[in-house]
Design a protein around this motif. Structure first.
Motif, PDB file in Angstrom:
ATOM      1  N   GLY A   1      -3.884   6.331  -3.988  1.00 54.68           N
ATOM      2  CA  GLY A   1      -5.076   5.598  -4.411  1.00 54.68           C
ATOM      3  C   GLY A   1      -5.137   5.361  -5.904  1.00 54.68           C
ATOM      4  O   GLY A   1      -5.583   4.301  -6.358  1.00 54.68           O
ATOM      5  N   LYS A   2      -4.682   6.318  -6.711  1.00 57.91           N
ATOM      6  CA  LYS A   2      -4.708   6.155  -8.175  1.00 57.91           C
ATOM      7  C   LYS A   2      -3.776   5.031  -8.606  1.00 57.91           C
ATOM      8  O   LYS A   2      -4.109   4.229  -9.476  1.00 57.91           O
TER       9      LYS A   2
ATOM     10  N   GLN B   1      -4.922   1.437 -10.420  1.00 63.68           N
ATOM     11  CA  GLN B   1      -4.294   0.909 -11.639  1.00 63.68           C
ATOM     12  C   GLN B   1      -3.709  -0.481 -11.390  1.00 63.68           C
ATOM     13  O   GLN B   1      -3.766  -1.353 -12.262  1.00 63.68           O
ATOM     14  N   THR B   2      -3.177  -0.698 -10.182  1.00 66.68           N
ATOM     15  CA  THR B   2      -2.650  -2.017  -9.821  1.00 66.68           C
ATOM     16  C   THR B   2      -3.721  -3.083  -9.966  1.00 66.68           C
ATOM     17  O   THR B   2      -3.462  -4.186 -10.467  1.00 66.68           O
ATOM     18  N   TRP B   3      -4.959  -2.756  -9.539  1.00 68.92           N
ATOM     19  CA  TRP B   3      -6.047  -3.745  -9.633  1.00 68.92           C
ATOM     20  C   TRP B   3      -6.412  -4.027 -11.083  1.00 68.92           C
ATOM     21  O   TRP B   3      -6.648  -5.176 -11.449  1.00 68.92           O
TER      22      TRP B   3
ATOM     23  N   PHE C   1       0.798  -1.223   0.000  1.00 69.42           N
ATOM     24  CA  PHE C   1       0.000   0.000   0.000  1.00 69.42           C
ATOM     25  C   PHE C   1       0.836   1.280   0.000  1.00 69.42           C
ATOM     26  O   PHE C   1       0.338   2.337  -0.401  1.00 69.42           O
ATOM     27  N   LEU C   2       2.063   1.198   0.476  1.00 66.31           N
ATOM     28  CA  LEU C   2       2.851   2.424   0.634  1.00 66.31           C
ATOM     29  C   LEU C   2       4.097   2.427  -0.243  1.00 66.31           C
ATOM     30  O   LEU C   2       5.148   2.903   0.151  1.00 66.31           O
ATOM     31  N   GLN C   3       3.964   1.920  -1.465  1.00 65.03           N
ATOM     32  CA  GLN C   3       5.090   1.966  -2.394  1.00 65.03           C
ATOM     33  C   GLN C   3       5.468   3.429  -2.626  1.00 65.03           C
ATOM     34  O   GLN C   3       4.613   4.280  -2.801  1.00 65.03           O
TER      35      GLN C   3
ATOM     36  N   PHE D   1      -7.738   7.020   2.044  1.00 72.50           N
ATOM     37  CA  PHE D   1      -8.045   5.597   1.919  1.00 72.50           C
ATOM     38  C   PHE D   1      -9.546   5.393   1.721  1.00 72.50           C
ATOM     39  O   PHE D   1      -9.962   4.568   0.899  1.00 72.50           O
ATOM     40  N   CYS D   2     -10.373   6.150   2.445  1.00 69.01           N
ATOM     41  CA  CYS D   2     -11.831   6.037   2.294  1.00 69.01           C
ATOM     42  C   CYS D   2     -12.253   6.426   0.877  1.00 69.01           C
ATOM     43  O   CYS D   2     -13.118   5.776   0.278  1.00 69.01           O
ATOM     44  N   ASP D   3     -11.643   7.478   0.334  1.00 65.54           N
ATOM     45  CA  ASP D   3     -11.941   7.879  -1.050  1.00 65.54           C
ATOM     46  C   ASP D   3     -11.538   6.777  -2.022  1.00 65.54           C
ATOM     47  O   ASP D   3     -12.264   6.468  -2.967  1.00 65.54           O
TER      48      ASP D   3
END
Length: 199
Positions: A78-79, A83-85, A70-72, A117-119
């Motif tokens: 979040g963007k 894109q990862t997904w 999560f913290l790369q 994170f919520c967004d």
């Protein structure tokens, strides 16, 4: 999305979730965070999935530390994650899997990143859409205040909470209305309802 009280509650939930995904020929990604280590998660899952080493060797199951995932680059983006997904869905689809099953915990999350994170989670619903992607986020009840719980309920259709060894389901008003509407239309189409009342 479950809230949990103990490490045992968390393990029970995630072992069952991952085991089910492997049995359904899905690709599984367990993003491991405190209070678990990858070694603990792997050992616990091995008790339920005897051929776990084969799944790991074939990359049918991957385990990644939450902070690395999560913290790369040192911060939450979040963007980039969205894109990862999309990339992961394309990769897994090309490999012929029935779908993706992902789980991750939020203990790595700092207060400053909570709203971001919520967004991100809100937008993740669009990524999931009708795609073959199931995501189970877990949240520790300890330290979760009313604002955080309300944020989680707002960004998900329903939330599970494990308290005193029992699961409770909290549904959003939108989901309740949708279920009620679906139930009414099914009842009407089956001819089991007259004048708006079920008999």
């Amino acid at each position: 999305m479950p809230f949990y009280e103990t490490k045992e509650d968390l393990l029970d939930t995630l072992i069952s979730y991952c085991k089910s995904g492997l049995e359904r020929e899905e690709f599984c990604l367990w993003i491991v965070a405190e209070p678990l280590t990858i070694d603990e998660a792997r050992d616990a899952l091995k008790g339920a999935v005897p051929d776990l080493d084969r799944h790991l060797a074939s990359s049918r199951l991957e385990m990644a530390p939450a902070r690395d995932f999560f913290l790369q680059g040192g911060g939450f983006d979040g963007k980039r994650l969205t894109q990862t997904w999309y990339d992961k869905l394309a990769e897994v689809s090309a490999r012929g899997y029935a779908g993706i099953r992902v789980t991750g915990d939020t203990t790595w999350l700092t207060k400053k990143d909570w709203s971001h994170f919520c967004d991100y989670e809100d937008g993740l619903n669009e990524v999931i859409g009708n795609r073959r992607l199931a995501v189970l986020c877990t949240y520790p009840l300890e330290g979760a205040g009313a604002p955080q719980i309300l944020d989680v309920v707002r960004t998900h259709q329903f939330v599970l909470a494990r308290r005193h060894g029992r699961w409770d389901v909290l549904e959003t008003a939108v989901l309740k209305r949708a279920k009620a509407s679906s139930s009414k239309s099914t009842t009407s189409s089956n001819g089991e309802s007259r004048n708006g009342r079920a008999n």
